[in-house]
Design an enzyme around this catalytic site. Structure first.
Site, PDB file in Angstrom:
ATOM      1  N   LYS A  66       0.816  -1.229   0.000  1.00  0.00           N
ATOM      2  CA  LYS A  66       0.000   0.000   0.000  1.00  0.00           C
ATOM      3  C   LYS A  66       0.848   1.277   0.000  1.00  0.00           C
ATOM      4  CE  LYS A  66      -4.172  -1.901   2.038  1.00  0.00           C
ATOM      5  NZ  LYS A  66      -5.225  -1.753   3.035  1.00  0.00           N
ATOM      6  N   ASP A 102     -10.149   2.764   2.114  1.00  0.00           N
ATOM      7  CA  ASP A 102     -10.308   1.968   3.344  1.00  0.00           C
ATOM      8  C   ASP A 102     -11.020   2.742   4.462  1.00  0.00           C
ATOM      9  OD1 ASP A 102      -9.105  -0.411   2.429  1.00  0.00           O
ATOM     10  OD2 ASP A 102      -7.103   0.342   2.910  1.00  0.00           O
TER      11      ASP A 102
END
Ligand code: ATR
Length: 279
Positions: A66, A102
């Site tokens: 990420k 997220d």
């Protein structure tokens, strides 16, 4: 025809293909979603070169890439840049643009489940944990307008680092796990963001919930098992529960919107995913 996928490691058991293929089917959009497992021991830049050549329309990024994906992007959305992590990439005419869905997905799932929070953003929130997931959630809660969010973590310095996001109008106190446990009755919403309680350690909880306020909203981002020990204990104290698998669905919903501009109705999928996770 949308060619989508997921990069990460290990991801063979990821639920994302199932979720996105359900989205494709329910919107009548033609496409596919593949698992692209990248061994972290190999050259990431070589893998990115190969990935560029595949010319996917979009892809998700998960652990452990990420952060490492960021130098390979042509553009990074403001929020993802501040959080320092990207979980969704869209290909616009050969340019890779990175987003983070997220935290925003988490907050959307929480607000959908408890619409009353919309007018109660001054409620007292306790977030437990200060890792990657907590970072996105804390940022998204502040962006949504929540003004009282304390952070409890085993390592206080990591919790302290998150306060870089805090605007002057918001209040955040950093707590030890012991302090949080002792002062639990102060909180209206408790969000568990650590990996504690995840299979195969499902018998554990990060703090005791003895002092929980009965009407408290308790959320756990762990979704395997779907009802963690933390949530079971919270329920026995009269709390209102919010389950971790919904974060998975909502972050995927936002990613799918970015790729296809299609809005997804999640109700049926929520039940289907629950059943899938319960085996
Ligand atoms: P993620 O990216 O999934 O959030 P992470 O960055 O490794 O994962 O963060 C894990 C979080 O779980 C951290 O807050 C970590 O606490 P520390 O900052 O002290 O490491 C917390 N955590 C993990 N195992 C824990 C345990 N056994 N007890 C308490 N906290 C734990």
């Amino acid at each position: 025809m949308y060619r989508l996928g997921l990069i990460g490691y290990p991801i063979k058991h990821s639920l994302s293909p199932w979720i996105h293929e359900s989205f494709l089917a329910s919107t009548n959009v033609k496409g596919s979603y593949s698992i692209i497992e990248i061994d972290p021991a190999t050259s990431f830049s070589k893998s990115m070169q190969l990935l560029k050549e595949r010319n996917l329309n979009g892809f998700n990024v998960t652990v452990p890439f990420k952060q490492s994906i960021i130098p390979f992007l042509d553009e990074v959305d403001q929020e993802a840049k501040r959080i320092g992590a990207v979980n969704t990439v869209v290909n616009k005419n050969g340019n890779w643009i990175g987003y983070n869905t997220d935290g925003k997905g988490y907050v959307r799932s929480l607000m959908d489940k408890f619409p009353g929070l919309e007018s109660e953003k001054e409620q007292s929130v306790l977030m437990i944990g200060a890792g990657g997931a907590a970072r996105g959630i804390y940022y998204a809660l502040l962006t949504e307008g929540f003004t009282n969010i304390d952070i409890a973590n085993r390592t206080l310095s990591s919790a302290q680092e998150l306060t870089e996001f805090k605007p002057p109008s918001a209040n955040t106190k950093i707590k030890t796990l012991e302090d949080a446990e002792a002062m639990l009755s102060d909180y209206d919403v408790v969000i568990q963001t650590t990996s504690v309680g995840m299979k195969p350690y499902e018998g554990t909880t990060v703090i005791s919930l003895d002092k929980l306020k009965p009407s408290c909203i308790v959320s756990d981002i762990v979704y395997q098992p779907i009802k963690t020990r933390f949530l079971t204990e919270a329920e026995s104290k009269g709390a209102l529960l919010h389950f971790g698998h919904t974060m998975l669905l909502y972050q995927a919903q936002l990613a799918f919107e970015i790729w296809t501009n299609k809005n997804i109705e999640l109700m049926e999928l929520d039940t289907a995913l629950r059943l899938q996770l319960e085996g």
